[in-house]
Motif scaffolding. Structure first.
Motif, PDB file in Angstrom:
ATOM      1  N   ARG A  14      -4.952  -8.098 -25.533  1.00 20.09           N
ATOM      2  CA  ARG A  14      -4.050  -7.598 -24.481  1.00 20.09           C
ATOM      3  C   ARG A  14      -4.324  -6.114 -24.197  1.00 20.09           C
ATOM      4  O   ARG A  14      -4.300  -5.671 -23.052  1.00 20.09           O
ATOM      5  CB  ARG A  14      -2.588  -7.815 -24.889  1.00 20.09           C
ATOM      6  CG  ARG A  14      -2.165  -9.268 -24.861  1.00 20.09           C
ATOM      7  CD  ARG A  14      -0.654  -9.425 -24.994  1.00 20.09           C
ATOM      8  NE  ARG A  14      -0.150  -8.999 -26.291  1.00 20.09           N
ATOM      9  CZ  ARG A  14      -0.122  -9.769 -27.371  1.00 20.09           C
ATOM     10  NH1 ARG A  14      -0.602 -11.010 -27.317  1.00 20.09           N
ATOM     11  NH2 ARG A  14       0.369  -9.322 -28.512  1.00 20.09           N
ATOM     12  N   ARG A  15      -4.581  -5.359 -25.265  1.00 20.54           N
ATOM     13  CA  ARG A  15      -4.880  -3.928 -25.090  1.00 20.54           C
ATOM     14  C   ARG A  15      -6.177  -3.761 -24.293  1.00 20.54           C
ATOM     15  O   ARG A  15      -6.274  -2.879 -23.425  1.00 20.54           O
ATOM     16  CB  ARG A  15      -5.005  -3.273 -26.472  1.00 20.54           C
ATOM     17  CG  ARG A  15      -5.292  -1.775 -26.434  1.00 20.54           C
ATOM     18  CD  ARG A  15      -4.071  -0.976 -26.050  1.00 20.54           C
ATOM     19  NE  ARG A  15      -4.320   0.458 -26.083  1.00 20.54           N
ATOM     20  CZ  ARG A  15      -4.442   1.236 -25.002  1.00 20.54           C
ATOM     21  NH1 ARG A  15      -4.342   0.703 -23.788  1.00 20.54           N
ATOM     22  NH2 ARG A  15      -4.657   2.532 -25.125  1.00 20.54           N
ATOM     23  N   TRP A  16      -7.165  -4.599 -24.582  1.00 21.56           N
ATOM     24  CA  TRP A  16      -8.426  -4.559 -23.850  1.00 21.56           C
ATOM     25  C   TRP A  16      -8.180  -4.829 -22.360  1.00 21.56           C
ATOM     26  O   TRP A  16      -8.743  -4.159 -21.497  1.00 21.56           O
ATOM     27  CB  TRP A  16      -9.395  -5.581 -24.426  1.00 21.56           C
ATOM     28  CG  TRP A  16     -10.672  -5.741 -23.667  1.00 21.56           C
ATOM     29  CD1 TRP A  16     -11.007  -6.764 -22.834  1.00 21.56           C
ATOM     30  CD2 TRP A  16     -11.795  -4.858 -23.672  1.00 21.56           C
ATOM     31  NE1 TRP A  16     -12.255  -6.587 -22.320  1.00 21.56           N
ATOM     32  CE2 TRP A  16     -12.772  -5.418 -22.809  1.00 21.56           C
ATOM     33  CE3 TRP A  16     -12.067  -3.646 -24.300  1.00 21.56           C
ATOM     34  CZ2 TRP A  16     -14.006  -4.815 -22.580  1.00 21.56           C
ATOM     35  CZ3 TRP A  16     -13.290  -3.037 -24.067  1.00 21.56           C
ATOM     36  CH2 TRP A  16     -14.247  -3.605 -23.219  1.00 21.56           C
ATOM     37  N   GLY A  17      -7.323  -5.798 -22.068  1.00 24.88           N
ATOM     38  CA  GLY A  17      -7.020  -6.134 -20.686  1.00 24.88           C
ATOM     39  C   GLY A  17      -6.320  -5.016 -19.931  1.00 24.88           C
ATOM     40  O   GLY A  17      -6.399  -4.946 -18.698  1.00 24.88           O
ATOM     41  N   GLU A  18      -5.615  -4.136 -20.671  1.00 27.87           N
ATOM     42  CA  GLU A  18      -4.890  -3.025 -20.034  1.00 27.87           C
ATOM     43  C   GLU A  18      -5.814  -1.856 -19.669  1.00 27.87           C
ATOM     44  O   GLU A  18      -5.442  -0.997 -18.865  1.00 27.87           O
ATOM     45  CB  GLU A  18      -3.798  -2.509 -20.982  1.00 27.87           C
ATOM     46  CG  GLU A  18      -2.675  -3.510 -21.231  1.00 27.87           C
ATOM     47  CD  GLU A  18      -1.771  -3.075 -22.378  1.00 27.87           C
ATOM     48  OE1 GLU A  18      -2.022  -1.986 -22.953  1.00 27.87           O
ATOM     49  OE2 GLU A  18      -0.842  -3.811 -22.712  1.00 27.87           O
ATOM     50  N   ASP A  20      -8.705   0.390 -18.006  1.00 28.54           N
ATOM     51  CA  ASP A  20      -9.305   0.363 -16.669  1.00 28.54           C
ATOM     52  C   ASP A  20     -10.785   0.005 -16.781  1.00 28.54           C
ATOM     53  O   ASP A  20     -11.404   0.122 -17.839  1.00 28.54           O
ATOM     54  CB  ASP A  20      -9.112   1.692 -15.938  1.00 28.54           C
ATOM     55  CG  ASP A  20      -9.781   2.861 -16.660  1.00 28.54           C
ATOM     56  OD1 ASP A  20     -11.017   2.833 -16.810  1.00 28.54           O
ATOM     57  OD2 ASP A  20      -9.063   3.795 -17.076  1.00 28.54           O
ATOM     58  N   ARG A  24     -13.637   0.363 -19.937  1.00 26.18           N
ATOM     59  CA  ARG A  24     -14.223  -0.819 -20.576  1.00 26.18           C
ATOM     60  C   ARG A  24     -15.752  -0.778 -20.494  1.00 26.18           C
ATOM     61  O   ARG A  24     -16.440  -1.161 -21.447  1.00 26.18           O
ATOM     62  CB  ARG A  24     -13.690  -2.093 -19.915  1.00 26.18           C
ATOM     63  CG  ARG A  24     -12.347  -2.535 -20.485  1.00 26.18           C
ATOM     64  CD  ARG A  24     -11.944  -3.894 -20.001  1.00 26.18           C
ATOM     65  NE  ARG A  24     -11.305  -3.826 -18.689  1.00 26.18           N
ATOM     66  CZ  ARG A  24     -10.906  -4.890 -17.997  1.00 26.18           C
ATOM     67  NH1 ARG A  24     -11.109  -6.086 -18.479  1.00 26.18           N
ATOM     68  NH2 ARG A  24     -10.318  -4.750 -16.837  1.00 26.18           N
TER      69      ARG A  24
END
Length: 798
Positions: A14-18, A20, A24
């Protein structure tokens, strides 16, 4: 569990998905050095708080109430004469007692009683000594000292036994009148032991003959000058296609030892029982895992464990192992137990690797890796990175991981040079590893263990960690270096982790025929063993003894041929498509001969044919690659969905497991009925050569053996062996294990001539794969000796 628990993986995802897109992309392309710097800022307080919650599910602390529970359960099992179970429960109780608690002496004394009944007299004496040293109550001491005297008598140490009886007699005399029934029992026991001592002194038992070498043969071994722990029959080569690899420098015969290596680092795989699923569950589980059964340092099987003074998780085979573990790494790991279990074995291995190497060596190599220097001893020179090929003509000195003298040693430098494949891991997986490593290093800093990691001890600091004085959440430069090394090792482990396996008994250990299967015991770094490339049809076998690995040739290897090891996917167990999919985690496409032959051929692989479904109507093989399978018999028009046959297969497996549960509950007759019904059902839709058909024959042999019906057991096991041989070959280790079981059955059934020939064949196969000193070879030798000493009249009848 190699990776972190599911909850932490989900949080990291979830943190990875947040993040920008630009960040990433930076993380995906980042070097290990840059990834750690970025990761330090990305682990927020919310993630740290979530990790704290997840850690509460790992049960590693000292719980006096749990100690009382386990002690009571141990007493109950002792009363039922289930002494082995009682030993394990008393061990659990001892692991939960706080340091200095007088109750721990009760645990050791009670455990000594169970060990005495099991006939483990030496270990019983060790537990009695532990009970005394931990302040066992004086009023209860005479009973324990009588047990000590009896152990010494059983061991033939008569003078020590006489001294122990003298101590008991003095304590009784000092105690005054003894009139209670308990006191009278003690006096009676004392009198009996005195009589027994006199009898042994007057009629000494003949000395036992000591067999210096039950095998009568030793392995020939000449060590390699350039490769640590390797045979002189190997050479280290390098090319751009295969990287570093080992090649036979002379002709090698089957069974010849090629490599003997002690793991640079190993971490016991804990098992799922240590984790609670929710807050309503009790932590007081009476079941056992490998964490209860094996020493956390040397991986020896535990009989009476020595607990860690600081946590309930770590257990050792001796005080020496406990002290060495504490000195080398556990003084740092002890306070992080729940965190390390939550973040998985790979993170644990990475931390322990750094602790064993020492910060000076870690810092030197991390600095070198940043500089891109080809010489790790010269950080000022700037040249090639670790993944590049060596200079032509440089010989072994130019091969990554070798020292200045061109030697490849089982050292931290060799571990450091294992490829991390930083650019090949998925960015999200790399991000999970970054957060996990940073979380460990932040915890080290917060609880004041930074000095321990950096090897900056003072005598006063060794006893317990202190709270860090740092107010900033920023990691120190030194811990960033540690995090960098740890991230490198976590990434390396995906391709270079070696499972240490053991043959573990299935079912009760007191069975006449011992059924065993290989299980993963620990995860380790073996830098020399990691030089072996993969083949789906390898020419070696690997066996383990504690933390040591031995590689042997499993077939003739001509000079110039590469030495291959199987990473897991084997041509006898999987189709080529399955193998290639599993091997993708190692970031290469397998081009071994087995894969090339199978990919070029239009014919279905042996695995596909033998593990296929058959027609429910006429029993001909089913064919087709789609969702619907058709009968291969042109006269039969039957077609069945693949899903319906797969569902029948899963139902069959469930029924077999129920039959095995009945066997464990000692309901043999019911187990036989259920297994025979399973056989009948399986014959309607599985190929006669299917491995599950062989497994059912094996299970039936096991049930009949428990009933003492040896001929029937042998008949079923021979059918199982025929199927195993079709799949794995006549010289495979799988056949060796099956023949070992058949030898046990024939031995118990007094089928002497057949037992002797089976023992000989099992010996020939197992000595190739496991070596002449293995436990199974020793047991086969003992059976052979016993059968050879039978009266001639019995030998003639059989």
């Amino acid at each position: 569990m190699a990776l972190p628990v599911l909850g932490w993986r989900g949080r990291a995802s979830r943190r990875w998905g947040e993040l920008d897109t630009a960040l990433r992309e930076r993380l995906a392309a980042a070097s290990i050095h840059d990834a750690v710097r970025l990761g330090c800022d990305l682990l927020r307080a919310e993630e740290e708080a979530a990790l704290v919650q997840l850690c509460r599910r790992a049960c590693v602390g000292k719980e006096p109430s749990a100690a009382g529970f386990y002690r009571e359960q141990g007493n109950r099992e002792f009363g039922r004469r289930r002494y082995q179970v009682a030993v394990r429960l008393y061990s659990k109780a001892a692991s939960h007692e706080p340091p200095g608690s007088p109750e721990v002496s009760i645990c050791f004394a009670n455990r000594s009683a169970a060990l005495f009944h099991l006939g483990h007299f030496e270990v019983c004496l060790e537990d009695i000594a532990r009970a005394e040293s931990h302040g066992y109550p004086d009023r209860l001491l005479p009973k324990v000292l009588l047990r000590k005297a009896e152990c010494l008598l059983c061991l033939g140490r008569l003078q020590d036994a006489a001294d122990a009886l003298g101590v008991v007699q003095n304590k009784i005399a000092m105690g005054g009148l003894m009139t209670s029934p308990t006191d009278q029992t003690l006096l009676k026991k004392l009198s009996q032991l005195k009589v027994k001592l006199c009898e042994k002194e007057n009629c000494p038992e003949p000395a036992q003959e000591v067999c210096s070498d039950i095998q009568g043969r030793s392995e020939i071994w000449e060590e390699n000058d350039s490769i640590s722990g390797a045979s002189s029959s190997l050479s280290l080569n390098f090319d751009t296609e295969r990287g570093r690899h080992l090649v036979a420098s002379q002709d090698i015969g089957p069974g010849q030892s090629l490599l003997k290596e002690e793991a640079f680092v190993s971490v016991l795989c804990p098992g799922e029982r240590l984790f609670l699923q929710d807050s309503s569950e009790t932590a007081w589980d009476t079941g056992v895992t490998n964490a209860d059964l094996y020493c956390h340092r040397c991986l020896r099987q535990l009989l009476a464990s020595v607990p860690c003074q600081g946590c309930s998780y770590a257990k050792y085979c001796s005080q020496d192992c406990a002290d060495m573990a504490w000195e080398q790494y556990h003084r740092t790991e002890c306070s992080l137990g729940a965190l390390l279990l939550t973040l998985g074995v790979f993170c644990h291995v990475a931390l322990r690797t750094v602790l064993l190497a020492g910060f000076t060596e870690v810092s030197r190599l991390v600095e070198w890796s940043r500089s891109g220097d080809k010489d790790p001893h010269n950080p000022k020179a700037r040249c090639k990175c670790v993944s590049e090929a060596p200079d032509a003509g440089a010989g072994a000195r130019g091969i990554p991981g070798c020292n200045d003298d061109g030697q490849y040693e089982s050292s931290y430098q060799a571990v450091f040079h294992l490829l991390p494949h930083t650019e090949k891991h998925s960015p999200e997986h790399k991000f999970l590893c970054i957060l996990s490593v940073v979380a460990i290093c932040k915890q080290l800093q917060e609880i004041g263990l930074e000095a321990a990691v950096l090897n900056e001890y003072s005598p006063e600091q060794l006893s317990k960690p202190t709270t860090s004085e740092k107010t900033s959440n920023e990691l120190s430069p030194e811990l960033k270096t540690v995090a960098e090394a740890m991230l490198r090792h976590v990434l390396q482990l995906q391709c270079n982790a070696q499972a240490i396996t053991v043959m573990q008994e299935l079912g009760p250990g007191d069975a006449a025929v011992v059924n065993k299967k290989p299980v993963r015991l620990a995860t380790a770094f073996f830098p020399v063993l990691s030089l072996l490339n993969h083949s789906c049809c390898p020419n070696t076998s690997v066996s383990f003894s504690g933390t040591a690995a031995t590689v042997r040739a499993s077939q003739p290897i001509p000079r110039g041929q590469e030495i291959f090891h199987c990473y897991g996917p084997h041509q006898c167990r999987m189709r080529v498509a399955e193998r290639q999919q599993l091997l993708s985690q190692y970031f290469f496409e397998c081009h071994c001969q087995a894969c090339l032959d199978e990919l070029k051929s239009d014919v279905k692989s042996l695995v596909s044919r033998r593990n296929s479904f058959c027609c429910p109507s006429c029993q001909a093989p089913m064919q087709g690659e789609e969702d619907v399978l058709c009968c291969s018999n042109e006269a039969c028009a039957t077609s069945v969905s693949r899903e319906s046959l797969s569902c029948r297969f899963r139902d069959l497996q469930q029924q077999i497991n129920k039959a095995l549960d009945l066997l464990r509950d000692r309901k043999a007759d019911q187990a036989i009925k259920m297994l025979l019904k399973c056989q009948m059902d399986a014959g309607n839709f599985l190929s006669p050569e299917h491995l599950l058909m062989g497994e059912m024959e094996d299970h039936l042999a096991q049930v009949y053996a428990t009933l003492g019906k040896w001929q029937e057991a042998a008949r079923h096991l021979k059918k199982s062996i025929a199927i195993v041989e079709m799949h794995h070959g006549p010289s495979s280790i799988e056949i060796g294990h099956e023949l070992f079981k058949l030898a046990q059955i024939l031995f118990n059934g007094f089928a002497v001539s057949e037992a002797l020939s089976t023992i000989q064949r099992a010996e020939e196969i197992l000595s190739v794969h496991c070596g002449p000193q293995s436990a199974q070879i020793q047991e086969l030798q003992e059976m052979k000796t016993c059968l050879s000493e039978l009266p001639r009249s019995i030998l003639q009848r059989t």
